[in-house]
Design a protein around this motif. Structure first.
Motif, PDB file in Angstrom:
ATOM      1  N   ILE A 193      -3.237  -2.384   7.491  1.00 22.04           N
ATOM      2  CA  ILE A 193      -3.894  -2.235   6.194  1.00 22.04           C
ATOM      3  C   ILE A 193      -3.267  -3.238   5.226  1.00 22.04           C
ATOM      4  O   ILE A 193      -2.148  -3.036   4.751  1.00 22.04           O
ATOM      5  CB  ILE A 193      -3.743  -0.805   5.616  1.00 22.04           C
ATOM      6  N   PRO A 194      -3.961  -4.352   4.919  1.00 19.65           N
ATOM      7  CA  PRO A 194      -3.391  -5.345   4.006  1.00 19.65           C
ATOM      8  C   PRO A 194      -3.578  -4.960   2.544  1.00 19.65           C
ATOM      9  O   PRO A 194      -4.630  -4.455   2.156  1.00 19.65           O
ATOM     10  CB  PRO A 194      -4.179  -6.616   4.330  1.00 19.65           C
ATOM     11  N   TYR A 195      -2.546  -5.206   1.743  1.00 16.79           N
ATOM     12  CA  TYR A 195      -2.595  -4.961   0.295  1.00 16.79           C
ATOM     13  C   TYR A 195      -2.405  -6.279  -0.436  1.00 16.79           C
ATOM     14  O   TYR A 195      -2.113  -7.305   0.179  1.00 16.79           O
ATOM     15  CB  TYR A 195      -1.510  -3.970  -0.124  1.00 16.79           C
ATOM     16  N   LYS A 196      -2.537  -6.260  -1.743  1.00 18.05           N
ATOM     17  CA  LYS A 196      -2.294  -7.443  -2.563  1.00 18.05           C
ATOM     18  C   LYS A 196      -0.886  -7.367  -3.138  1.00 18.05           C
ATOM     19  O   LYS A 196      -0.680  -7.108  -4.311  1.00 18.05           O
ATOM     20  CB  LYS A 196      -3.331  -7.549  -3.675  1.00 18.05           C
ATOM     21  N   GLY A 197       0.096  -7.531  -2.256  1.00 20.42           N
ATOM     22  CA  GLY A 197       1.484  -7.504  -2.681  1.00 20.42           C
ATOM     23  C   GLY A 197       2.264  -6.348  -2.086  1.00 20.42           C
ATOM     24  O   GLY A 197       1.716  -5.288  -1.761  1.00 20.42           O
ATOM     25  N   SER A 198       3.583  -6.562  -1.979  1.00 16.35           N
ATOM     26  CA  SER A 198       4.479  -5.554  -1.405  1.00 16.35           C
ATOM     27  C   SER A 198       4.536  -4.288  -2.249  1.00 16.35           C
ATOM     28  O   SER A 198       4.588  -3.175  -1.718  1.00 16.35           O
ATOM     29  CB  SER A 198       5.888  -6.124  -1.263  1.00 16.35           C
ATOM     30  N   ALA A 199       4.552  -4.466  -3.572  1.00 15.72           N
ATOM     31  CA  ALA A 199       4.685  -3.312  -4.459  1.00 15.72           C
ATOM     32  C   ALA A 199       3.520  -2.344  -4.291  1.00 15.72           C
ATOM     33  O   ALA A 199       3.709  -1.118  -4.240  1.00 15.72           O
ATOM     34  CB  ALA A 199       4.780  -3.770  -5.911  1.00 15.72           C
ATOM     35  N   ALA A 200       2.302  -2.871  -4.176  1.00 11.48           N
ATOM     36  CA  ALA A 200       1.121  -2.021  -3.997  1.00 11.48           C
ATOM     37  C   ALA A 200       1.179  -1.279  -2.671  1.00 11.48           C
ATOM     38  O   ALA A 200       0.837  -0.083  -2.588  1.00 11.48           O
ATOM     39  CB  ALA A 200      -0.148  -2.858  -4.084  1.00 11.48           C
ATOM     40  N   ALA A 201       1.628  -1.963  -1.616  1.00  8.96           N
ATOM     41  CA  ALA A 201       1.741  -1.326  -0.306  1.00  8.96           C
ATOM     42  C   ALA A 201       2.790  -0.218  -0.325  1.00  8.96           C
ATOM     43  O   ALA A 201       2.560   0.892   0.180  1.00  8.96           O
ATOM     44  CB  ALA A 201       2.102  -2.375   0.750  1.00  8.96           C
ATOM     45  N   ALA A 202       3.947  -0.502  -0.915  1.00  2.18           N
ATOM     46  CA  ALA A 202       5.009   0.502  -0.985  1.00  2.18           C
ATOM     47  C   ALA A 202       4.569   1.726  -1.779  1.00  2.18           C
ATOM     48  O   ALA A 202       4.852   2.869  -1.393  1.00  2.18           O
ATOM     49  CB  ALA A 202       6.259  -0.110  -1.621  1.00  2.18           C
ATOM     50  N   THR A 203       3.849   1.493  -2.869  1.00  4.44           N
ATOM     51  CA  THR A 203       3.379   2.601  -3.705  1.00  4.44           C
ATOM     52  C   THR A 203       2.456   3.535  -2.935  1.00  4.44           C
ATOM     53  O   THR A 203       2.547   4.762  -3.071  1.00  4.44           O
ATOM     54  CB  THR A 203       2.646   2.053  -4.948  1.00  4.44           C
ATOM     55  N   ASP A 204       1.591   2.976  -2.098  1.00  5.83           N
ATOM     56  CA  ASP A 204       0.672   3.826  -1.341  1.00  5.83           C
ATOM     57  C   ASP A 204       1.364   4.562  -0.202  1.00  5.83           C
ATOM     58  O   ASP A 204       0.938   5.658   0.188  1.00  5.83           O
ATOM     59  CB  ASP A 204      -0.501   3.006  -0.808  1.00  5.83           C
ATOM     60  N   VAL A 205       2.435   3.989   0.334  1.00  5.98           N
ATOM     61  CA  VAL A 205       3.213   4.736   1.332  1.00  5.98           C
ATOM     62  C   VAL A 205       3.938   5.895   0.653  1.00  5.98           C
ATOM     63  O   VAL A 205       3.963   7.014   1.157  1.00  5.98           O
ATOM     64  CB  VAL A 205       4.199   3.822   2.077  1.00  5.98           C
ATOM     65  N   VAL A 206       4.510   5.629  -0.508  1.00  6.79           N
ATOM     66  CA  VAL A 206       5.166   6.688  -1.286  1.00  6.79           C
ATOM     67  C   VAL A 206       4.171   7.790  -1.621  1.00  6.79           C
ATOM     68  O   VAL A 206       4.482   8.986  -1.567  1.00  6.79           O
ATOM     69  CB  VAL A 206       5.775   6.113  -2.588  1.00  6.79           C
ATOM     70  N   GLY A 207       2.942   7.398  -1.936  1.00  5.87           N
ATOM     71  CA  GLY A 207       1.910   8.370  -2.298  1.00  5.87           C
ATOM     72  C   GLY A 207       1.277   9.077  -1.121  1.00  5.87           C
ATOM     73  O   GLY A 207       0.476  10.005  -1.314  1.00  5.87           O
ATOM     74  N   GLY A 208       1.604   8.643   0.098  1.00  7.88           N
ATOM     75  CA  GLY A 208       1.080   9.316   1.277  1.00  7.88           C
ATOM     76  C   GLY A 208      -0.265   8.806   1.755  1.00  7.88           C
ATOM     77  O   GLY A 208      -0.826   9.342   2.720  1.00  7.88           O
ATOM     78  N   GLN A 209      -0.808   7.761   1.124  1.00  8.72           N
ATOM     79  CA  GLN A 209      -2.096   7.231   1.560  1.00  8.72           C
ATOM     80  C   GLN A 209      -1.990   6.485   2.891  1.00  8.72           C
ATOM     81  O   GLN A 209      -2.941   6.441   3.667  1.00  8.72           O
ATOM     82  CB  GLN A 209      -2.686   6.283   0.503  1.00  8.72           C
ATOM     83  N   VAL A 210      -0.834   5.866   3.149  1.00  3.43           N
ATOM     84  CA  VAL A 210      -0.566   5.155   4.400  1.00  3.43           C
ATOM     85  C   VAL A 210       0.812   5.607   4.878  1.00  3.43           C
ATOM     86  O   VAL A 210       1.740   5.708   4.071  1.00  3.43           O
ATOM     87  CB  VAL A 210      -0.572   3.622   4.189  1.00  3.43           C
ATOM     88  N   PRO A 211       0.976   5.875   6.176  1.00  3.52           N
ATOM     89  CA  PRO A 211       2.263   6.430   6.628  1.00  3.52           C
ATOM     90  C   PRO A 211       3.388   5.429   6.800  1.00  3.52           C
ATOM     91  O   PRO A 211       4.561   5.785   6.660  1.00  3.52           O
ATOM     92  CB  PRO A 211       1.907   7.070   7.976  1.00  3.52           C
ATOM     93  N   LEU A 212       3.056   4.156   7.095  1.00  3.76           N
ATOM     94  CA  LEU A 212       4.080   3.187   7.481  1.00  3.76           C
ATOM     95  C   LEU A 212       3.926   1.866   6.745  1.00  3.76           C
ATOM     96  O   LEU A 212       2.826   1.503   6.321  1.00  3.76           O
ATOM     97  CB  LEU A 212       3.997   2.896   8.992  1.00  3.76           C
ATOM     98  N   SER A 213       5.020   1.135   6.638  1.00  2.00           N
ATOM     99  CA  SER A 213       4.966  -0.227   6.098  1.00  2.00           C
ATOM    100  C   SER A 213       6.241  -0.969   6.451  1.00  2.00           C
ATOM    101  O   SER A 213       7.308  -0.361   6.581  1.00  2.00           O
ATOM    102  CB  SER A 213       4.799  -0.219   4.575  1.00  2.00           C
ATOM    103  N   VAL A 214       6.112  -2.271   6.622  1.00  2.00           N
ATOM    104  CA  VAL A 214       7.283  -3.151   6.661  1.00  2.00           C
ATOM    105  C   VAL A 214       7.476  -3.651   5.244  1.00  2.00           C
ATOM    106  O   VAL A 214       6.551  -4.179   4.623  1.00  2.00           O
ATOM    107  CB  VAL A 214       7.078  -4.331   7.626  1.00  2.00           C
ATOM    108  N   GLN A 215       8.678  -3.479   4.701  1.00  2.00           N
ATOM    109  CA  GLN A 215       8.947  -3.826   3.311  1.00  2.00           C
ATOM    110  C   GLN A 215      10.251  -4.613   3.194  1.00  2.00           C
ATOM    111  O   GLN A 215      11.190  -4.397   3.961  1.00  2.00           O
ATOM    112  CB  GLN A 215       9.067  -2.559   2.455  1.00  2.00           C
ATOM    113  N   SER A 216      10.294  -5.521   2.226  1.00  2.00           N
ATOM    114  CA  SER A 216      11.565  -6.139   1.876  1.00  2.00           C
ATOM    115  C   SER A 216      12.384  -5.106   1.114  1.00  2.00           C
ATOM    116  O   SER A 216      11.821  -4.218   0.456  1.00  2.00           O
ATOM    117  CB  SER A 216      11.345  -7.373   1.000  1.00  2.00           C
TER     118      SER A 216
END
Length: 333
Positions: A193-216
């Motif tokens: 699931i591609p996002y527009k930036g790391s911060a947006a991806a991390a926020t959705d994992v925190v919110g439970g919308q996506v279970p996993l992410s590779v993050q800096s």
């Protein structure tokens, strides 16, 4: 007649004095003295969104360089197409040292392997200035995710291929490629699931919308410390100082490991003395305790080197990432 001779002698002496003075000041004959660099603000183009590792590193560096050089150094975020859009634009910018690129390896050496036409030549279009830092990267999950580590994730994914999603900072980003490499190494299938930036991806994992992410770590460390994300594994080859108890993915999947880097580049044709001065200023900044401490706080470490060393790293990594893209079948769909 004696008066005329005296006048000529005095005039010659004045001209000689002016010539010696100009030479002492480094001013060429028949020209005004060149402006000292930098004589106006410098812009650091960051081809990723605010909130990611490259943004954090660039802002720490910009603050220190401003203090050292006596000129404002500002960060300008220009995300898009995995960082290739802004990189291509910088390649065509004025080559005077006042517009520079502070970028991640993903945009500079992975983008050309992923995109049919990235819009730039990573070697010919840029003058390498200096490496800046390496960053910690982690595979994170929402706290409710059933797996507590990489081994448990692999078991879950093998039992239900394609069931679990993994967020990235966008198509063609390092987060994306690391996720593809993980799937290849573990022989599992996750939904990207591609996002527009790391911060947006991390926020959705925190919110439970996506279970996993590779993050800096700069993107995720605050969430990790607050218990809003849990670390399944560290991407780097070695454990990172900011999370000493977190195991590496390589401890489960032997041979897995990446050391993401960030560096400064100038448009091709930037004068060699300007490049040399910028490299020296970056090296000086990376020796400053405040910079070292600020980088460490977000899971990064200084990475010093010469323009020649950075150029070699770029050429070597272009070959390596072309191989990775081919092996993983990664695309920018």
């Amino acid at each position: 007649m004696p008066q005329t001779t005296t006048f000529h002698r005095r005039h010659a002496a004045l001209l000689l004095g002016a010539l010696v003075g100009a030479m002492a000041c480094g001013a060429p004959l028949g020209a005004h003295a060149q402006d000292k660099f930098p004589s106006k603000p410098i812009t650091l183009i960051v081809p990723q969104a605010a909130g990611g590792a490259n943004d954090a590193i660039a802002r720490v560096l910009a603050q220190r360089l401003s203090e050292q050089m006596g000129q404002s150094v500002v960060v300008d975020n220009r995300p898009g197409a995995g960082g290739t859009l802004a990189t291509a634009g910088l390649a065509r910018a004025k080559h005077d040292g006042y517009i520079l690129l502070v970028t991640a390896d993903s945009a500079h050496v992975i983008g050309p392997a992923l995109y049919k036409n990235a819009g730039f030549d990573a070697v010919k279009d840029f003058e390498p200035v200096a490496p800046i830092a390496t960053a910690g990267y982690v595979l994170v999950a929402h706290p409710s995710f059933p797996a507590k580590n990489v081994a448990e994730l692999i078991a879950l994914a093998k039992a239900s291929p394609g069931k679990y999603s993994i967020a990235s900072a966008g198509n063609g980003t390092l987060n994306h490629l690391i996720g593809e490499m993980l799937q290849k190494a573990a022989d599992i299938q996750l939904q990207h699931i591609p996002y527009k930036g790391s911060a947006a991806a991390a926020t959705d994992v925190v919110g439970g919308q996506v279970p996993l992410s590779v993050q800096s770590l700069p993107s995720a460390i605050a969430f990790i410390k607050a218990g809003k994300l849990k670390v399944l594994g560290v991407v780097n080859e070695k454990r990172v100082a900011a999370l000493p108890d977190a195991p590496t993915i390589g401890e489960t999947l032997k041979g897995f490991g990446q050391a993401p880097w960030y560096a400064m580049f100038a448009p091709a044709g930037t004068p060699a003395p300007v490049v040399a001065q910028l490299q020296a200023e970056v090296a000086k900044a990376l020796d400053h305790k405040d910079v070292v401490d600020k980088l460490a706080a977000v899971g990064c470490e200084p990475f010093k080197g010469t323009p020649a060393q950075l150029g070699t790293l770029v050429r070597d990594d272009l070959v390596r990432w072309q191989r990775v893209v081919k092996e993983t079948g990664a695309t920018v769909d």
